[in-house]
Design a protein around this motif. Structure first.
Motif: not given
Length: 427
Positions: A240-255
């Motif tokens: 996905p685009p960079l902006d979407i990844l920046r929003k997605e990772i803090p919400e989906t990162n398992p740790e």
């Protein structure tokens, strides 16, 4: 690679490459079973012991919810014994026995009970996040190991083709020396270069075998020994685009998800400890029987926290909650920086791949072709030919490494956002 061999065959006739795994055993690509990256990930996630252990932790946490939801059991006390007389039998009658039955039923504090159940449920969420983290880490490692195997095999094929070329060069120079058309110094130089290339070829083959063993290790032996990867270092990377990844990772990162569940559990533990300060009540019932009397009594037993109000347990829960909160804040920042680093690595690898594919490899191949023609007509010596071949080998090797770095960076980004074929994983 194929184009490189075709260009070289304009001057030298190369025989087909057969990769021997061990003496007396010839390996062919058709004899091996091929697996896609997704299939390798599925096999590894199903068979790896770390994933199975993490799934057991989720089951343990789920059992903890059952235990936390259970009501306290009643306590029954039965007492019986003979009655000894202290006055004459004529006044009391014959000697008999007496029996007492007491039932003690704790009445649980509803605030403490709800906090305990909530903490256990948060523990299940934390366990699931830990399982997701183990899966994401393993899936990324399997993907990287699979592409590393492809990289090592490409490098081994490159060294094998160069070895076959120099072996043919050595044969022709030896014939020229025997006919007196070339100096013996040329043969010594060719023999030295041939031994060097042979060592590199053997090292590349062993590195490919080591990469195969590493991939077998991560899949816990679920893959057959002669497996092959149905993929390529040139596989497209879709993110996905960079902006979407920046929003997605803090919400989906398992740790991060796990630490959020841990924080919720510690908050509920504080509520549980505070609720335990409230008076606890036990309902009592007692039945007494002897020869003359049958008595039933009921009452309440109240524990009043006057002297100790669980200050130590409450403070411990508060400090533990602060520890989790601080760890969560730090890991949010760290995961963000890891993503930014992986994204930059991805961009660098893409630019390197584009640089090699935009004409650098073609220019090096043309230089080798010119050097071959010049060597054939005696305008250049063997050293110039070998130098151009080294340059081409280095460029091809760097191009392979750049493609691998691109796939590794994409795998790291997918690991951070826990993106892997979940639909293939049994719960």
């Amino acid at each position: 690679m194929r184009k490189f061999i075709i260009l070289l065959s304009l001057f030298f006739l190369l025989s087909p490459i057969v990769w021997a795994q061990e003496p007396g055993k010839v390996w062919t690509q058709e004899s091996a079973k091929k697996f896609s990256i997704e299939e390798i990930q599925r096999l590894g996630l199903e068979a790896n012991g770390l994933v199975l252990a993490a799934r057991s932790q989720v089951n343990i946490a789920s059992a903890g919810v059952v235990a936390a939801s259970a009501y306290p059991n009643p306590e029954v006390v039965v007492m019986a014994g003979p009655v000894d007389r202290r006055i004459p039998e004529s006044l009391t009658g014959p000697m008999t026995d007496q029996r007492t039955v007491t039932v003690n039923q704790p009445i649980e504090n509803p605030f403490m009970r709800s906090a305990r159940i909530g903490a256990a449920e948060a523990g299940v969420e934390a366990g699931r996040a830990s399982l997701d983290q183990v899966r994401a880490d393993l899936a990324a490692q399997l993907r990287v190991r699979a592409y590393e195997l492809l990289l090592r095999q490409e490098q081994a094929a490159l060294e094998q083709s160069i070895f076959d070329l120099l072996k043919e060069v050595h044969r022709r120079i030896k014939l020229n020396v025997e006919r007196g058309e070339s100096a013996r110094f040329e043969l010594i130089r060719a023999e030295t270069e041939l031994k060097s290339v042979e060592n590199r070829k053997e090292a590349a083959r062993l590195n490919a075998e080591r990469a195969r063993v590493a991939l077998l290790q991560f899949t816990a032996g679920a893959l057959p020994a002669d497996f092959e990867v149905r993929a390529s270092l040139k596989d497209a990377v879709a993110l996905p685009p960079l902006d979407i990844l920046r929003k997605e990772i803090p919400e989906t990162n398992p740790e991060i998800v796990r630490l959020q569940a841990e924080q919720e559990r510690t908050k509920l533990r504080i509520d549980q400890e505070r609720a335990s300060v409230l008076p606890s009540v036990n309902v009592l019932y007692s039945n007494f029987q002897d020869t003359q009397f049958n008595a039933n009594t009921a009452g309440l037993s109240v524990r009043v926290p006057i002297f100790y109000r669980r200050r130590g347990e409450i403070d411990s829960a508060i400090f533990d909650s602060a520890r989790i909160r601080e760890t969560l804040d730090y890991r949010r920042y760290e995961v963000g920086q890891l993503f930014e680093s992986a994204w930059q690595a991805l961009q660098i690898a893409q630019r390197r791949v584009e640089m090699f594919e935009s004409g650098l490899i073609k220019e090096a191949e043309n230089a080798v072709e010119v050097a071959q023609a010049a060597y054939r007509f005696g305008e250049r010596g063997l050293l110039e030919l070998l130098d151009t071949q080294r340059v081409l080998r280095g460029i091809l090797g760097d191009a392979l490494q750049a493609r691998f770095d691109l796939q590794a960076a994409a795998a790291e980004i997918d690991r951070l956002r826990a993106y892997y074929p979940k639909e293939l994983i049994p719960e």
